[in-house]
Motif scaffolding. Structure first.
Motif, short mmCIF file in Angstrom:
data_model
loop_
_atom_site.label_atom_id
_atom_site.label_comp_id
_atom_site.label_asym_id
_atom_site.label_seq_id
_atom_site.Cartn_x
_atom_site.Cartn_y
_atom_site.Cartn_z
N ASP A 4 0.88 -1.15 0.00
CA ASP A 4 -0.02 0.02 0.13
C ASP A 4 0.75 1.36 -0.09
OD1 ASP A 4 -2.26 -1.85 0.08
OD2 ASP A 4 -2.72 -1.51 2.08
N THR A 5 2.11 0.99 0.50
CA THR A 5 3.13 2.26 0.59
C THR A 5 3.24 2.76 -0.87
OG1 THR A 5 4.02 1.15 2.39
CG2 THR A 5 5.02 2.97 1.41
N VAL A 6 3.18 2.18 -1.81
CA VAL A 6 3.55 2.31 -2.99
C VAL A 6 2.12 2.35 -3.97
CG1 VAL A 6 5.83 1.84 -3.09
CG2 VAL A 6 4.32 0.17 -3.92
N GLN A 12 0.45 8.52 -3.56
CA GLN A 12 1.23 7.58 -4.35
C GLN A 12 0.76 7.47 -5.81
OE1 GLN A 12 0.03 6.88 -1.06
NE2 GLN A 12 2.35 7.34 -0.68
N ALA A 13 0.21 8.60 -6.42
CA ALA A 13 -0.35 8.67 -7.75
C ALA A 13 0.88 8.47 -8.83
CB ALA A 13 -1.07 9.91 -8.26
N PRO A 14 1.79 9.39 -8.36
CA PRO A 14 3.22 9.10 -9.06
C PRO A 14 3.68 7.78 -9.37
CG PRO A 14 3.53 11.07 -7.91
CD PRO A 14 2.11 10.32 -7.20
N HIS A 15 3.43 6.84 -8.03
CA HIS A 15 4.17 5.67 -8.02
C HIS A 15 3.13 4.78 -8.82
CE1 HIS A 15 5.13 7.11 -4.17
NE2 HIS A 15 6.17 6.32 -3.83
N ARG A 16 1.70 4.97 -9.01
CA ARG A 16 0.88 4.21 -9.76
C ARG A 16 1.13 4.49 -11.35
NH1 ARG A 16 -2.47 5.66 -5.61
NH2 ARG A 16 -3.37 7.10 -6.78
N ASN A 20 1.73 2.03 -14.03
CA ASN A 20 0.91 2.08 -15.48
C ASN A 20 1.93 1.79 -16.57
OD1 ASN A 20 -1.57 2.40 -13.84
ND2 ASN A 20 -1.50 4.30 -14.25
N ALA A 21 3.22 2.47 -16.32
CA ALA A 21 4.14 2.05 -17.41
C ALA A 21 4.70 0.90 -17.65
CB ALA A 21 5.57 3.18 -17.12
N LEU A 22 4.65 -0.09 -16.52
CA LEU A 22 4.97 -1.34 -16.68
C LEU A 22 3.91 -2.07 -17.10
CD1 LEU A 22 6.58 -1.68 -13.08
CD2 LEU A 22 7.82 -2.10 -15.11
N GLY A 23 2.71 -1.57 -17.53
CA GLY A 23 1.52 -2.27 -18.12
C GLY A 23 0.58 -3.00 -17.13
N LEU A 24 0.94 -2.77 -15.75
CA LEU A 24 0.05 -3.22 -14.65
C LEU A 24 -1.23 -2.77 -14.64
CD1 LEU A 24 2.75 -4.64 -13.46
CD2 LEU A 24 1.92 -4.00 -11.30
#
Length: 557
Positions: A4-6, A12-16, A20-24
């Protein structure tokens, strides 16, 4: 969840966005993030199949509701690194592996981990990392190689090294050497005898960090793929139950590992790795624990190079659990220890049967009443030294002979192959320890040369370096203190009489205390062999007492 930390909250929007860039997908980010630590590469035969193991683990994690994300760990092939400067880099990778895995897991906040190692140093390195990170973790190795077949006999890598020695001695033809070369390593996997890789993969089972078969199911069996899928599913169960490595790798689990080590006749390198793992869980491990456990633990297996059986044979006989079940008949194990199965050791081995008493001797008919390893002490090794007693022929258990002294492995090999070592000699190879090497090289080439020259039952070898699990004969390593810090092994002179008494756990230099003190006064430290790069930094760590110093053999009280 830890992740949840990331993954959660506006901050954590920048983390997400990076996920997203990873395709998750959002669905994947809402599931537990499971790190798949895989040491796949294309240079180590034991690791060339780990991509398939990793894919199977990922399937298992996904089936059980997790999001698997793979990242790499390095690994060195000790066989390819043998006999040149590369061997100086082998042991030190263990701490690199532990450190880098810790960094990756902490930086990315995984909820759980599945570790996929196989060969020598990345198994203990990842066990050390698992203890530090302490999130639910399961191990699944790549599995052992099948034995080779040469002239109607099973063979392994140690046979290859000894064949080179026999060829140099003129007792094996070039054609036969070529046949060995092409047949002794027939499949992917960790080399097929009870060498360091297989020792540590088996002990991972005993520690409770791997599922049944982790150490013995051959790499090429489809059963290994099924095991990997189950490991992926099991880590999700551990996460749900919050069972962590430090709940499993307790002091009692470490003592279980040392006990089974004695029964299996594991590599002497386990006496470097078990203390390092114990260090990470806060256990004060002294190497002479080994002698107390050895006194009451019979040696039940003579796997190659100590005998004619191989990992595939141990697997068919019932594997590590069958060995543990035999030991438990005399109450030699702490059966209350928790494991990654979610059950205790006692529950895991209940009803397990020894299917082949020729491979796993029954507890009342062992090879020897004492264990496979012994720690020797004396004025030559006041802090202790280690020998694989189960691989020593009877006539060498007690030996006395003149020292033939060499300050590096290469000089010793040249003398052995040049016919300058004769029956009765004690070869001493020094300045090969953690600081003096630096890096504590394995001495498989010298021991193989001795065996190849037909001297395996008449010449002993003593070193402040270490021995491969493939070594056999009266090979006494890890001599501490090492020569580079002024240990007594640095003071041995050509022709000094050395007395070895393995049954009485003694190694003695027949020189008076007064003479040794005089030699110490006149001893001059050698200049470092490596002055730049990681090896130099590692040697400095050993000297300063920082974490790298745990690579030194712990003192025996």
């Amino acid at each position: 969840m830890r992740s949840d930390t990331v993954t959660k909250g506006k901050q954590q929007a920048p983390h997400r966005s990076l996920f997203n860039a990873l395709g998750l997908t959002e669905e994947e980010m809402n599931r537990p993030l499971v790190g798949i630590v895989c040491s796949y590469n294309e240079i180590v035969p034991g690791h060339m199949n780990l991509d398939k193991i990793a894919n199977a683990v990922k399937q298992g994690v996904a089936m059980a509701g997790g999001t698997p994300i793979m990242f790499p760990a390095i690994a060195v092939c000790d066989g390819i690194a043998m006999g040149h400067i590369g061997m100086k880099y082998s042991l030190v990778t263990r701490d690199l592996i532990a450190d880098s895995t810790e960094a990756m897991a902490m930086a990315h906040q995984f909820d759980a981990l599945v570790m996929i190692p196989n060969c020598d140093k990345n198994v203990p390195g990842l066990l050390m990392a698992a203890a530090r990170i302490n999130v639910p973790t399961v191990f699944v190795s790549g599995g052992p190689m099948l034995a080779g077949h040469v002239k109607g006999q099973k063979r392994s890598l140690s046979s290859m090294f000894e064949a080179v020695g026999a060829n140099a001695a003129g007792t094996m033809s070039d054609a036969d050497l070529c046949e060995f070369e092409n047949k002794v390593c027939p499949t992917c996997g960790s080399c097929s005898g009870m060498y360091t890789a297989n020792s540590m993969n088996c002990l991972t089972e005993v520690l409770g960090m791997g599922l049944r078969g982790n150490g013995t199911i051959p790499a090429v069996y489809s059963e290994r793929i099924r095991l990997a899928k189950h490991a992926g599913m099991k880590v999700m169960e551990l996460l749900e139950k919050n069972i962590r490595p430090r709940d499993i790798m307790t002091k009692e689990a470490i003592l279980n590992a040392l006990t089974v080590d004695m029964a299996l006749g594991c590599s002497t390198n386990s006496m470097l790795h078990l203390p390092a793992i114990a260090h990470e869980v806060g256990m004060d491990f002294e190497i002479d624990f080994a002698n107390g456990i050895s006194e009451k633990t019979p040696n039940l297996c003579h796997l190659a190079p100590a005998g004619p059986t191989y990992m595939e044979d141990l697997n068919e006989a019932g594997g590590v659990y069958a060995v543990m079940a035999e030991l438990n008949k005399k109450g030699l194990l702490h059966t209350e220890c928790m494991t990654v199965t979610g059950k205790t050791v006692g529950e895991n081995i209940e009803g397990v049967v020894n299917k082949d008493p020729e491979v796993i001797r029954p507890i009342d008919n062992p090879y020897t009443p004492t264990g496979g390893l012994a720690v020797l002490k004396g004025n030559l090794a006041p802090d202790g030294s280690v020998v694989k007693r189960s691989a020593v022929v009877d006539e060498m258990l007690v030996h006395e002979g003149p020292a033939r002294v060499f300050d590096c492995e290469e000089d010793a090999i040249a003398a052995i192959k040049g016919g300058k070592i004769v029956a009765g000699d004690v070869v001493v190879i020094r300045y090969e320890g953690p600081k003096g090497g630096p890096g504590m090289r394995e001495m498989l080439n010298p021991t193989s040369a001795i065996a190849g020259m037909g001297l395996g039952s008449s010449v002993a070898l003593i070193t402040d370096g270490r021995f491969s699990g493939a070594s056999r004969g009266a090979s006494i390593g890890h001599v501490s203190p090492e020569a580079a810090v002024g240990g007594p092994i640095a003071l041995v002179e050509e022709g000094d009489l050395i007395q070895i008494d393995i049954p009485n756990l003694s190694i003695h230099l027949d020189v008076s205390d007064e003479e040794l003190a005089k030699r110490k006064e006149n001893w001059t430290p050698r200049e470092p062999k490596v002055t730049t790069g990681y090896l130099a930094r590692y040697a400095a760590m050993v000297t300063s007492g920082n974490r790298g110093a745990i690579l030194e053999v712990p003192k025996a009280k």
